[in-house]
Design an enzyme around this catalytic site. Structure first.
Site, PDB file in Angstrom:
ATOM      1  N   ASN A  45      12.448  30.029  -6.042  1.00 50.15           N
ATOM      2  CA  ASN A  45      13.287  30.524  -7.163  1.00 50.15           C
ATOM      3  C   ASN A  45      12.645  30.367  -8.455  1.00 50.15           C
ATOM      4  O   ASN A  45      12.327  29.083  -8.715  1.00 50.15           O
ATOM      5  CB  ASN A  45      14.801  30.438  -6.969  1.00 50.15           C
ATOM      6  N   GLU A  47      13.911  29.999 -12.383  1.00 54.20           N
ATOM      7  CA  GLU A  47      14.820  30.378 -13.259  1.00 54.20           C
ATOM      8  C   GLU A  47      14.410  30.263 -14.597  1.00 54.20           C
ATOM      9  O   GLU A  47      13.285  30.398 -14.994  1.00 54.20           O
ATOM     10  CB  GLU A  47      15.702  29.233 -13.239  1.00 54.20           C
ATOM     11  N   CYS A  56      14.969  35.180  -7.307  1.00 58.28           N
ATOM     12  CA  CYS A  56      15.416  34.338  -6.164  1.00 58.28           C
ATOM     13  C   CYS A  56      13.778  34.151  -5.307  1.00 58.28           C
ATOM     14  O   CYS A  56      12.936  34.872  -5.361  1.00 58.28           O
ATOM     15  CB  CYS A  56      16.150  35.142  -5.342  1.00 58.28           C
ATOM     16  N   GLU A  58      13.548  34.876  -2.321  1.00 50.09           N
ATOM     17  CA  GLU A  58      12.924  35.780  -1.547  1.00 50.09           C
ATOM     18  C   GLU A  58      12.240  36.997  -2.102  1.00 50.09           C
ATOM     19  O   GLU A  58      11.237  37.529  -1.705  1.00 50.09           O
ATOM     20  CB  GLU A  58      14.186  36.390  -0.592  1.00 50.09           C
ATOM     21  N   CYS A  93      20.811  36.759  -1.380  1.00 48.26           N
ATOM     22  CA  CYS A  93      21.962  37.510  -2.200  1.00 48.26           C
ATOM     23  C   CYS A  93      21.670  38.872  -2.012  1.00 48.26           C
ATOM     24  O   CYS A  93      20.951  39.600  -1.382  1.00 48.26           O
ATOM     25  CB  CYS A  93      21.725  37.069  -3.815  1.00 48.26           C
ATOM     26  N   CYS A  96      18.592  40.594  -3.129  1.00 47.33           N
ATOM     27  CA  CYS A  96      17.521  40.353  -2.382  1.00 47.33           C
ATOM     28  C   CYS A  96      17.536  41.061  -0.995  1.00 47.33           C
ATOM     29  O   CYS A  96      16.623  41.626  -0.340  1.00 47.33           O
ATOM     30  CB  CYS A  96      17.286  39.094  -2.066  1.00 47.33           C
TER      31      CYS A  96
HETATM   32  N1  THU Z   1      18.987  31.974  -5.252  1.00 52.45           N
HETATM   33  C1  THU Z   1      17.719  32.195  -4.416  1.00 52.45           C
HETATM   34  O1  THU Z   1      16.592  32.095  -4.805  1.00 52.45           O
HETATM   35  N2  THU Z   1      17.757  32.747  -3.221  1.00 52.45           N
HETATM   36  C2  THU Z   1      19.138  32.891  -2.540  1.00 52.45           C
HETATM   37  O2  THU Z   1      19.241  33.493  -1.398  1.00 52.45           O
HETATM   38  C3  THU Z   1      20.466  32.484  -3.170  1.00 52.45           C
HETATM   39  C4  THU Z   1      20.149  32.175  -4.956  1.00 52.45           C
HETATM   40  C5  THU Z   1      18.535  30.978  -6.403  1.00 52.45           C
HETATM   41  C6  THU Z   1      18.980  31.679  -7.724  1.00 52.45           C
HETATM   42  C7  THU Z   1      19.295  30.775  -8.746  1.00 52.45           C
HETATM   43  O3  THU Z   1      18.058  30.339  -9.209  1.00 52.45           O
HETATM   44  C8  THU Z   1      19.767  29.660  -7.780  1.00 52.45           C
HETATM   45  O4  THU Z   1      19.388  29.961  -6.481  1.00 52.45           O
HETATM   46  C9  THU Z   1      21.308  29.336  -7.891  1.00 52.45           C
HETATM   47  O5  THU Z   1      21.962  30.639  -7.681  1.00 52.45           O
END
Ligand code: THU
Length: 139
Positions: A45, A47, A56, A58, A93, A96
């Site tokens: 991920n 941010e 994300c 994925e 999520c 994704c």
């Molecule tokens: N996140 C992912 O990278 N993948 C997921 O399946 C769930 C959420 C990340 C997004 C964000 O950076 C952090 O997790 C919190 O939501």
């Protein structure tokens, strides 16, 4: 899926946790995507201070692969946790799951959610997104 391959995918997903850029949520996520030709793509991920541009793990893996010409995939492994400590399964999520619908067969694509090399669960994409909308709906 072959147990050795599952373990390799879990290791690869865990290795991506080191690259996770998550200064706001501190929730680190790693993914390992397996293309049909046997190539692996890692993702973490990423941010952003403006929050919504966050990507994300994925989708990072999918976009890396697609940007290098891959469009057919077998499986993805996902690991995640606060501070990079894995205590629960991290499910993809909705956004994704929708990206997976674009490039994967819902009946066969495998989603491995892992906490450790011994503790994991496997779902098909169809289980994760029943009645999903995909390219076939526009054919
Ligand atoms: N996140 C992912 O990278 N993948 C997921 O399946 C769930 C959420 C990340 C997004 C964000 O950076 C952090 O997790 C919190 O939501």
């Amino acid at each position: 899926m072959d147990k050795k391959l599952i373990e390799e995918m879990i290791e690869r997903a865990m290795a991506q946790l080191d690259y996770s850029y998550a200064p706001y949520s501190e929730f680190r996520v790693g993914a390992a995507l397996l293309a049909e030709d046997g190539t692996f793509y890692g993702g973490c991920n990423v941010e952003n201070a403006a929050y919504t541009p966050t990507n994300c793990a994925e989708r990072t893996a999918f976009f890396k692969a697609v940007s290098e010409g891959k469009r057919r995939f077998t499986a993805i492994c996902i690991v995640g946790g606060k501070g990079g400590v894995l205590t629960e399964y991290t499910a993809p999520c909705g956004v994704c799951r929708q990206v997976m619908m674009e490039f994967c067969d819902p009946e066969t694509f495998q989603i491995i959610l892992a906490v450790s090399k011994e503790d994991y669960k496997i779902f098909t994409l169809k289980e994760m997104i029943p009645m999903g909308f995909g390219p076939d709906n526009l054919a």
